[in-house]
Design a protein around this motif. Sequence first.
Motif, PDB file in Angstrom:
ATOM      1  N   ASP A   1     139.077-111.325  45.311  1.00  0.00           N
ATOM      2  CA  ASP A   1     138.289-110.716  46.384  1.00  0.00           C
ATOM      3  C   ASP A   1     137.662-111.779  47.285  1.00  0.00           C
ATOM      4  O   ASP A   1     137.610-111.615  48.511  1.00  0.00           O
ATOM      5  CB  ASP A   1     137.179-109.840  45.793  1.00  0.00           C
ATOM      6  N   ILE A   2     137.199-112.848  46.670  1.00  0.00           N
ATOM      7  CA  ILE A   2     136.592-113.939  47.444  1.00  0.00           C
ATOM      8  C   ILE A   2     137.624-114.585  48.366  1.00  0.00           C
ATOM      9  O   ILE A   2     137.351-114.858  49.547  1.00  0.00           O
ATOM     10  CB  ILE A   2     135.971-114.983  46.493  1.00  0.00           C
TER      11      ILE A   2
ATOM     12  N   ARG B   1     137.298-111.128  40.863  1.00  0.00           N
ATOM     13  CA  ARG B   1     136.354-111.521  41.897  1.00  0.00           C
ATOM     14  C   ARG B   1     136.870-112.702  42.717  1.00  0.00           C
ATOM     15  O   ARG B   1     136.621-112.798  43.925  1.00  0.00           O
ATOM     16  CB  ARG B   1     135.000-111.869  41.267  1.00  0.00           C
TER      17      ARG B   1
ATOM     18  N   LEU C   1     125.294-114.325  40.194  1.00  0.00           N
ATOM     19  CA  LEU C   1     125.568-115.737  39.923  1.00  0.00           C
ATOM     20  C   LEU C   1     125.009-116.616  41.037  1.00  0.00           C
ATOM     21  O   LEU C   1     124.387-117.657  40.777  1.00  0.00           O
ATOM     22  CB  LEU C   1     127.071-115.956  39.779  1.00  0.00           C
ATOM     23  N   TRP C   2     125.217-116.200  42.275  1.00  0.00           N
ATOM     24  CA  TRP C   2     124.797-117.030  43.409  1.00  0.00           C
ATOM     25  C   TRP C   2     123.276-117.180  43.460  1.00  0.00           C
ATOM     26  O   TRP C   2     122.751-118.265  43.692  1.00  0.00           O
ATOM     27  CB  TRP C   2     125.322-116.411  44.704  1.00  0.00           C
TER      28      TRP C   2
ATOM     29  N   HIS D   1     129.941-111.107  46.958  1.00  0.00           N
ATOM     30  CA  HIS D   1     130.889-110.803  45.886  1.00  0.00           C
ATOM     31  C   HIS D   1     130.396-111.203  44.490  1.00  0.00           C
ATOM     32  O   HIS D   1     130.944-110.737  43.488  1.00  0.00           O
ATOM     33  CB  HIS D   1     132.244-111.478  46.176  1.00  0.00           C
ATOM     34  N   HIS D   2     129.442-112.096  44.417  1.00  0.00           N
ATOM     35  CA  HIS D   2     128.888-112.455  43.108  1.00  0.00           C
ATOM     36  C   HIS D   2     127.403-112.761  43.284  1.00  0.00           C
ATOM     37  O   HIS D   2     126.942-113.901  43.045  1.00  0.00           O
ATOM     38  CB  HIS D   2     129.621-113.670  42.540  1.00  0.00           C
TER      39      HIS D   2
ATOM     40  N   MET E   1     129.886-115.545  48.768  1.00  0.00           N
ATOM     41  CA  MET E   1     129.363-115.651  47.398  1.00  0.00           C
ATOM     42  C   MET E   1     128.201-114.678  47.176  1.00  0.00           C
ATOM     43  O   MET E   1     128.091-114.041  46.124  1.00  0.00           O
ATOM     44  CB  MET E   1     128.916-117.079  47.116  1.00  0.00           C
TER      45      MET E   1
ATOM     46  N   ILE F   1     133.636-117.040  37.545  1.00  0.00           N
ATOM     47  CA  ILE F   1     133.736-115.962  38.532  1.00  0.00           C
ATOM     48  C   ILE F   1     134.679-114.871  38.069  1.00  0.00           C
ATOM     49  O   ILE F   1     134.422-113.683  38.285  1.00  0.00           O
ATOM     50  CB  ILE F   1     134.198-116.540  39.892  1.00  0.00           C
TER      51      ILE F   1
ATOM     52  N   ARG G   1     136.194-121.042  38.485  1.00  0.00           N
ATOM     53  CA  ARG G   1     137.126-119.936  38.291  1.00  0.00           C
ATOM     54  C   ARG G   1     136.841-119.138  37.014  1.00  0.00           C
ATOM     55  O   ARG G   1     136.771-117.901  37.062  1.00  0.00           O
ATOM     56  CB  ARG G   1     138.568-120.459  38.291  1.00  0.00           C
TER      57      ARG G   1
END
Length: 388
Positions: free
Chosen positions: A306-307, A303, A101-102, A97-98, A94, A299, A296
């Motif tokens: 990819d996660i 993404r 947000l994380w 890849h994001h 997380m 994200i 979902r």
Amino acid sequence: MPFVAAALGYVTKRIAIEMMFRPIEFVGLKGTFLGWQGVVPRNAERMIRIAADLLTSKLVDAREVVAGIDGDRLADELETALLVDIDRIAREIMARHHPALWEALPALAQDVIVKQVQAGAPDAVRRMVAEIRDNIDHLLDIKELAVATLRRNPVLMVRLVKDISRPEMAFIARSGIWFGFGLGLVQTLVWAFTELPIVLPLFGMCIGWFTDWLAIKLVFFPRERTRVLGIVPFQGIFQRRRDEVAQKYGEIVAREVMTVPNIMDAVLNSPRADRLAALVRRVVWETVDARAGLARPVIGDRRMRDIKQAAADQAMRTLPGTVQVAEDYLTEALDVGNTIARKMNDLSRVEYEELLRPAFRQDEWKLIAVGAIIGFLVGELQVHLLVG
């Protein structure tokens, strides 16, 4: 003379036994016949193929072996390790890849997401076990596993033959004493009547040759239990020890060849490894999809893909270490030793004989010839002592 012949019979047998297993590497002038390598290590490649063929065709079936693995029990065994791994992997993925947000989420929200993923772990393990059980023939080649393991460690092949044949080797050595003593009595009578010098080396050669040949034959023959003169029961010692050999052979294969680490190595590093990766990816993707929930839409599909791919890759990388946690349970569940011991009872006498017979067959004549040569030389020595 009978006592010299008995000693000669024993010594030639001990030499033959040592020549079977030693030296592991060729000693002498390479590229010539001037030297020696133990019969078993010299023929290791051929014996490895024979052992692997017997294992896979008659004794070990991949589907039967993995059938004993219980998904629920395995999930319990792996629970702690999985929770730790998932916590680390989820946070790393997380954050990578994001990250925006994380980092924006409070610690409590991050923990909730991780717990949500962790909750799906037991079901993922059960599904993985079911998938592996259904597809084991496409994931694991037991023959190649056995060949690779034995080829990687030639000493193991020597130890395998030596461990299952200790009583046979002891019998061969002891038999030389009695066979040699009996022939020595005949030698004594012939010498007493003729006093021909040639008698001693010829008898010595016959003692070395005949006692070696007879001892090796009596290890395997007769295959069926019979009675000598209709009174004394007799059977080849290796055939007679079938139950004991089966147990010992199964233990060695389970402990040295068909181990959990060796199986994992064969699955992960063989040409079939991509099939396991595909299986793991499918289970991981489906698990993440089932647990994504409201995350979902936030994200996004790209993404999320990819996660899921990153999670599958991480799962493959951590798989060996994770499985190692449950090695004791998996060894018990696979039950390779008892499976082999049980199935060995279904082998014919000839098939069972192939566990040990190849160790003698290839260069048996050389062992016998060495015994004959030693016997001849000892006979010559006797002539010099008696006549000279």
